[in-house]
Design a protein around this motif. Structure first.
Motif, PDB file in Angstrom:
ATOM      1  N   ASP A  47     -11.691   3.478  -2.632  1.00  0.00           N
ATOM      2  CA  ASP A  47     -11.611   2.016  -2.738  1.00  0.00           C
ATOM      3  C   ASP A  47     -11.312   1.555  -4.158  1.00  0.00           C
ATOM      4  O   ASP A  47     -10.689   0.500  -4.355  1.00  0.00           O
ATOM      5  N   LYS A  50      -6.460   1.030  -6.757  1.00  0.00           N
ATOM      6  CA  LYS A  50      -5.720  -0.131  -6.266  1.00  0.00           C
ATOM      7  C   LYS A  50      -4.205   0.070  -6.338  1.00  0.00           C
ATOM      8  O   LYS A  50      -3.476  -0.350  -5.449  1.00  0.00           O
ATOM      9  N   LYS A  99      -1.045   1.237  -0.493  1.00  0.00           N
ATOM     10  CA  LYS A  99      -1.312   0.682  -1.820  1.00  0.00           C
ATOM     11  C   LYS A  99      -0.021   0.764  -2.630  1.00  0.00           C
ATOM     12  O   LYS A  99       0.784   1.663  -2.415  1.00  0.00           O
ATOM     13  N   SER A 204      -4.669 -10.290  -3.578  1.00  0.00           N
ATOM     14  CA  SER A 204      -5.357  -9.656  -2.459  1.00  0.00           C
ATOM     15  C   SER A 204      -4.688  -8.346  -2.107  1.00  0.00           C
ATOM     16  O   SER A 204      -3.540  -8.314  -1.665  1.00  0.00           O
ATOM     17  N   MET A 205      -5.420  -7.239  -2.260  1.00  0.00           N
ATOM     18  CA  MET A 205      -4.869  -5.945  -1.902  1.00  0.00           C
ATOM     19  C   MET A 205      -4.710  -5.806  -0.387  1.00  0.00           C
ATOM     20  O   MET A 205      -3.861  -5.048   0.093  1.00  0.00           O
ATOM     21  N   ASP A 241     -10.435 -11.837   2.517  1.00  0.00           N
ATOM     22  CA  ASP A 241      -9.567 -12.200   1.389  1.00  0.00           C
ATOM     23  C   ASP A 241      -8.874 -13.535   1.632  1.00  0.00           C
ATOM     24  O   ASP A 241      -8.706 -14.339   0.694  1.00  0.00           O
ATOM     25  N   GLY A 259     -11.495  -7.727  -1.000  1.00  0.00           N
ATOM     26  CA  GLY A 259     -10.734  -6.587  -0.526  1.00  0.00           C
ATOM     27  C   GLY A 259     -11.027  -6.231   0.917  1.00  0.00           C
ATOM     28  O   GLY A 259     -10.912  -5.076   1.323  1.00  0.00           O
ATOM     29  N   GLU A 260     -11.330  -7.251   1.711  1.00  0.00           N
ATOM     30  CA  GLU A 260     -11.655  -7.021   3.130  1.00  0.00           C
ATOM     31  C   GLU A 260     -10.923  -8.038   4.007  1.00  0.00           C
ATOM     32  O   GLU A 260     -10.631  -9.122   3.564  1.00  0.00           O
TER      33      GLU A 260
END
Length: 260
Positions: A47, A50, A99, A204-205, A241, A259-260
């Motif tokens: 996690d 990134k 990613k 926001s990933m 996010d 990150g959710e």
């Protein structure tokens, strides 16, 4: 995890993976492809990772190609298997990685090296970089996605010329061709790339993962990119996010994405 042919350095969420075979100009052999596969799969699960930056060790080469000594005596069946396994294990893995993957091209990126850089989501090159697909000079063609990704990036005519002549282009011509996004000095390459990675990580990933999937869908046979965009757009509405991003915007504050 310790590797023989690659180095890893995690700097506040930016994982730098360096292909480290300087005596071979970082050429890709079977072992290096396997190590990159393992490193990327590990990074997928972590996690705290990134963004990934792929680069080569030293000042001469990103990756100067595949290790020809490994397959010079291959049969037709072995050659086909080499390409299929390589594409699945590494090149398609990079292209579809959830990613962001940035290639920092610090020198020669030839053959499999350019194919690896093209599989990344985008590329930044140093001024001394040279790029090309010289495979036809060896009596073979690019086998790790080069015939497909190069036309997508530079157009069919330029790709045909580069492949047929087996020639190299420099970083400034690569920029003109849209093969790379930016050109820097070699000294500034990694710092410049990391600054872009930091800009990416402000966002926001979760949304970036959806954007990667949607953009890639446009280049995959049998997929409707617009339909994938609609699906991923809708999926974002169910994320924490999205709630944080919209709430922060309405309240005129900086978003702190979970990150959710």
């Amino acid at each position: 995890m310790k590797f023989q042919n690659i180095l890893e350095q995690n700097n506040h969420g930016i994982l730098r993976i360096t292909i480290n075979r300087p005596s071979k100009l970082n050429a890709l052999n079977k072992e290096t492809i396997e190590e990159l596969h393992r490193a990327l799969n590990n990074a997928r699960k972590e996690d705290e990772v990134k963004v990934i930056i792929l680069t080569g060790s030293g000042e001469k080469a990103f990756v100067a190609g595949a290790d020809i000594s490994e397959f010079a005596d291959f049969s037709v069946e072995e050659g086909s298997q080499l390409a299929a396994e390589g594409q699945e294990k590494l090149f398609d893995l990079v292209a579809n990685f959830p990613k962001p993957v940035i290639a920092a091209v610090n020198g020669f990126a030839l053959g499999g090296g350019l194919e690896l850089a093209m599989a990344a989501h985008f590329r930044i090159a140093s001024e001394n970089a040279k790029m090309g697909l010289p495979e036809v000079s060896l009596g073979v063609i690019p086998g790790y996605g080069g015939t497909q990704r190069l036309p997508q990036l530079v157009g069919k005519g330029r790709a045909m010329e580069m492949i047929m002549t087996a020639g190299m282009i420099d970083s400034h011509q690569a920029l003109q061709y849209n093969l790379v996004n930016h050109v820097t000095t070699q000294e500034e390459l990694l710092e410049f790339t990391e600054k872009i990675a930091c800009r990416i990580m402000r966002n926001s990933m979760v949304a970036i993962r959806s954007a990667i999937k949607a953009v890639n869908a446009n280049y995959e046979d049998g997929l409707n990119g617009f339909a994938t965009e609609i699906e991923e757009f809708g999926r974002c509405f169910g994320t924490a996010d999205f709630k944080e991003g919209t709430t922060a915007f309405l309240n005129k504050r900086k978003a702190d994405f979970p990150g959710e």
